[in-house]
Design an enzyme around this catalytic site. Structure first.
Site, PDB file in Angstrom:
ATOM      1  N   ASP A   1       0.942  -1.356   0.021  1.00 52.87           N
ATOM      2  CA  ASP A   1       0.012   0.019   0.057  1.00 52.87           C
ATOM      3  C   ASP A   1       0.925   1.374  -0.100  1.00 52.87           C
ATOM      4  OD1 ASP A   1      -1.581   1.981   0.645  1.00 52.87           O
ATOM      5  OD2 ASP A   1      -2.826   0.955   2.494  1.00 52.87           O
TER       6      ASP A   1
ATOM      7  N   HIS B   1      -4.424   4.262   6.345  1.00 54.02           N
ATOM      8  CA  HIS B   1      -3.190   3.742   5.453  1.00 54.02           C
ATOM      9  C   HIS B   1      -2.074   4.148   6.302  1.00 54.02           C
ATOM     10  CE1 HIS B   1      -5.652   2.817   1.873  1.00 54.02           C
ATOM     11  NE2 HIS B   1      -6.456   3.955   2.246  1.00 54.02           N
TER      12      HIS B   1
END
Lengths: 556, 556
Positions: A196, A369
């Site tokens: 990610d 995130h």
């Protein structure tokens, strides 16, 4: 040579690289393909009228017998939203954790296709096996419960796909991200890491969800009226914290907005959210309680005009009106592109007398995130031979490459790819190979892919300067005007106030027609072109606008 | 009673409240009005095709004999950009400092109206006098040189308007903001403070412009190729720092982009920027020097598709192409609404092989507006009796109100107003009074105000679903169809691939016409409505889209 080909693992990104959204990656080995995630994306500014976009799956359709299933990392739209469209064309089993499948189920139900689909629940720590692959679901942490990373064991080595993740040492829902498993995989050797990249620009660590809960409780402690909180319906942990703060201050909780009502009731059913029956009330009943005993949890944190919070702010909600003393919390951050909508929404709420609290003022939202330090932890635990940054705009992928280089990785082992670019690996090497078909399929209403570049170009053109239609009826035999030219415009000028301009324009068309007739030009295409050209020039000179001009000649 | 009316000062905001942009305020006393600033705004998302917006000046036109002049605080577009449109209707003297008037001059020249206008230069520390007003120009600090605050001495007391400001103790261009004068005014007593609210949400202090210069030099010290810096053309101090860093590393400087070339040459002429003749080169000559000896300063920091940096990134620039090793610095932050454009631009520059540095990675831009601590300083120095927050979205004005309250100001002395809402003051009191006409005039091409809500609504509708035109020619005598119905669409579906749909649609129209004829309905309005209704329903069922339907009936 055949052996050599057979022994390679192909990683085929079909979406999610160079963009935030429509995540989808195929992993191929020999006669098998598994697909990781199947997400939708939101249309670009230039995609006028388009509702959403999904990945082009031509490659999968061309290899349909190979596809063994879709493995879902978590239940966000950009990871599951394309399933209804993809499964219609390619009905393969879908694997995921409980909450993720719960969200998929409700989506497939809406599309009336649930009964034809195969959803297979996997628990974290468990594996899915195919002939060549062993896919391990690893407990992760994200802004939705039940998020997973995947370790894909292939004959050539292990591929770790982080999914969307962050590292929260104090998660709301109990168990911490399974760092031990990442460490174990790392010490045994990982061939490829796909990680990610969303927050790679941000230094440090993502704040714990728990801190947000503390901040929310602080706001609740001071609130004298109703508390209205807008957040993402899928963020069950956030919603649980809002419920907890409400409980602490004796507030009843009502849910507002279709997806909020739907997802929260499902999450409670599946045990991902706890709210006692006597604390939950319907929005119909909010006026039965004093204001300081009410919390409303609502959709619309992105300023979406049709969502509950916007309807509340602009006084279009049938049941909820802003009252002086209301505290509205926007517990979300803008998805890029929504900044102005949200800004207008906040202004309107202030105008109506609410106190509005948003991230610029207090920390009431945190990203799902990983920031730089968390990414470094993941890279260090996994110690991959090769690295491919995923889930990000192109600049994020490039920054993630830099981060890996700074951790000592050789730049030739890092692959910043674009959608469709295939990475081929065996246990010792990795290299880009040929591109496969990929792209963006636009969905507009019921149409899947029927809106193309020409339609979009016209919509853009129409949105700028409108349309001018000229109609004239001509007698085929005598080649003379029977009726018209008539001019009708939309989105060009306000016709009632521009009568002179339109009259002059009619004169221009008439003159052009006369000229054609004099010159005995009888070919409609040329006549129409000439009309377009003269009228276009006339209108541009008068207005500096270039509407779409549609000359229509009717013959009788 | 007449005396009482005469003795009030009216503050009339015509733009800039509840919005960022089109700043304009009128101050009226007795038979005189002075106007502070005359700015433009950028169109909302919903203002399809509109180029820019300016304030509605009906109130000034209705009182044209009273208007004594426009006082400009600084040369940014949102403070001077409406002058060409306003002066055409109301030709009054314009007062401002040297650089500000330089920018106005070049603007009026473009509109070919400079020779008819009166521009009067004022130095900071000087005053402009009218019968009732004494307007003092006070040296301030902003992201453009020569910015001023105004102290307007009226018979009822002093009004201080901060203009756009920040407090920079180490400004690039020498003299510090004139805090002494603010202190002096404050100790003598100020009736009303109008202060910049843009950054009221941000705690602390705005970083000094000089720090940005240091950071830029740091980047220059490491750059091995060309350095390309995009910034606002009007930020002469920033540009000077880029020039200084370039000089230090022996780089030649080229300017790219129309406004960058124009404003920098004017700024050098007026002495606001220093660049020796042998350091300045033309973009035509950049290839005559080694890459590490070149700096290009360019427009396009907002991702504007037609500006130089976008043309460079997308390979549409005739003279500059991105080379590997180029370092591109985006020395600006996004104006709300431009986030996605800028994000795409950065991605494209990375794709072309440049290293791109922007604020998320390093501090290469700083705002020109005061943060909370600077605002507190201003409030504390000025000690006004009344306060009116200006220059901000509604939420900024509300937060500024809160800031003033936290400094001990009585909330009933604070006036959060909207455009058009008049504040009446005398030396002891202040109160809202009646509203005056105000609003947004949209400029689209040559049209000023000819695009209204209906046109915008149609453009929006067209942009979503396009237009479907149906034409049929009918014989008046026999009431029968001579030709058609023909259907032409734009922005609806791709016609070549939707032949069946269009054929069916034609059938629907034909059936509707037959029905009307059978029922002897001969009134065109009813026939058109019926066609719209049936065809609209048919198309929505088939596509879930609602194009604009234009039925045209030609009689012969």
């Amino acid at each position: 040579m055949v052996m050599k080909n057979k022994s390679k693992v192909k990683v085929i990104p079909l979406g999610g690289l160079g963009e935030i959204g429509k995540n989808m990656t195929a992993i191929e080995y020999d006669n098998e393909i598994i697909v990781i995630d199947c997400g939708l994306g939101f249309p670009d500014m230039e995609m006028y009228g388009v509702d959403l976009v999904i990945p082009d799956i031509t490659y999968l359709l061309n290899n349909r017998d190979k596809v063994k299933g879709v493995m879902l990392t978590h239940g966000h739209e950009d990871h599951i939203g394309a399933l209804p469209y993809v499964l219609k064309q390619l009905n393969v089993p879908v694997y995921g954790t409980r909450l993720t499948l719960g969200l998929v189920e409700s989506k497939l139900e809406e599309h009336e296709m649930l009964s034809n689909c195969t959803l297979l629940e996997v628990k974290t720590g468990e594996e899915v096996k195919t002939e060549n692959f062993r896919i391990e679901f690893i407990r992760s942490c994200h802004s939705i419960a039940d998020a997973c990373a995947l370790a894909i064991h292939t004959p050539e080595g292990v591929i770790v796909h982080t999914g969307d993740f962050k590292v929260d040492y104090m998660p709301i829902d109990g168990d911490v991200i399974d760092l031990h498993q990442f460490a174990k995989l790392g010490s045994r050797g990982v061939l490829l890491l796909m990680a990610d990249s969303t927050n790679v620009e941000r230094p440090g660590y993502t704040v714990s969800e728990r801190i947000i809960g503390d901040n929310l409780t602080g706001i609740f402690s001071k609130a004298k009226g109703r508390v209205i909180v807008a957040t993402f319906a899928s963020n069950t942990n956030r919603i649980q914290q809002i419920i907890n703060s409400s409980l602490f201050y004796g507030r009843k909780v009502a849910f507002s907005g279709r997806s909020m009502e739907k997802i929260s009731s499902m999450a409670m059913e599946l045990g991902y959210m706890k709210l006692s029956e006597d604390q939950l009330i319907s929005v119909d009943d909010i006026n039965k309680y004093p204001s300081d005993k009410i919390t409303i949890i609502t959709t619309g944190s992105q300023g979406e005009p049709m969502a509950a919070l916007s309807r509340i702010a602009y006084s279009n909600h049938r049941k909820i009106t802003i009252e002086k003393g209301d505290v509205v919390i926007i517990s979300a951050s803008p998805i890029p592109g929504n900044e102005k909508l949200i800004s207008k929404l906040i202004d309107e709420l202030f105008r109506k007398g609410a106190e509005v609290i948003y991230n610029a003022l207090e920390e009431v939202h945190v990203s799902g995130h990983a920031c730089q330090e968390e990414l470094k932890l993941m890279h260090t635990l996994i110690k991959p031979k090769f690295f491919m940054p995923v889930h990000g705009e192109y600049r994020h992928l490039k920054q993630h490459e830099l981060l890996a280089e700074n951790l000592g990785m050789d730049s030739k082992n890092i692959f910043v790819l674009e959608n469709g670019q295939v990475l081929e690996l065996n246990r010792n090497s990795a290299a880009r190979s040929a591109k496969v078909t990929c792209g963006t399929v636009m969905i507009d209403g019921l149409g899947i892919g029927d809106v193309g570049n020409i339609v979009l170009r016209d919509r853009k053109h129409l949105s700028q300067d409108g349309v001018v239609t000229i109609v004239v009826t001509i007698d085929k035999a005598s080649f003379s005007i029977l009726s018209g030219p008539d001019i009708i415009t939309r989105g060009f000028v306000y016709m009632k106030e521009s009568g002179d301009l339109i009259n002059e324009a009619r004169g221009v068309v008439k003159a052009e027609l006369d000229k054609c007739m004099e010159s005995k030009i009888k070919d409609w295409f040329t006549i129409k072109s000439n009309i377009k050209y003269s009228l276009g020039g006339f209108l541009y000179n008068k207005t500096r606008r270039r509407p779409i001009i549609l000359p229509i000649i009717m013959e009788t």
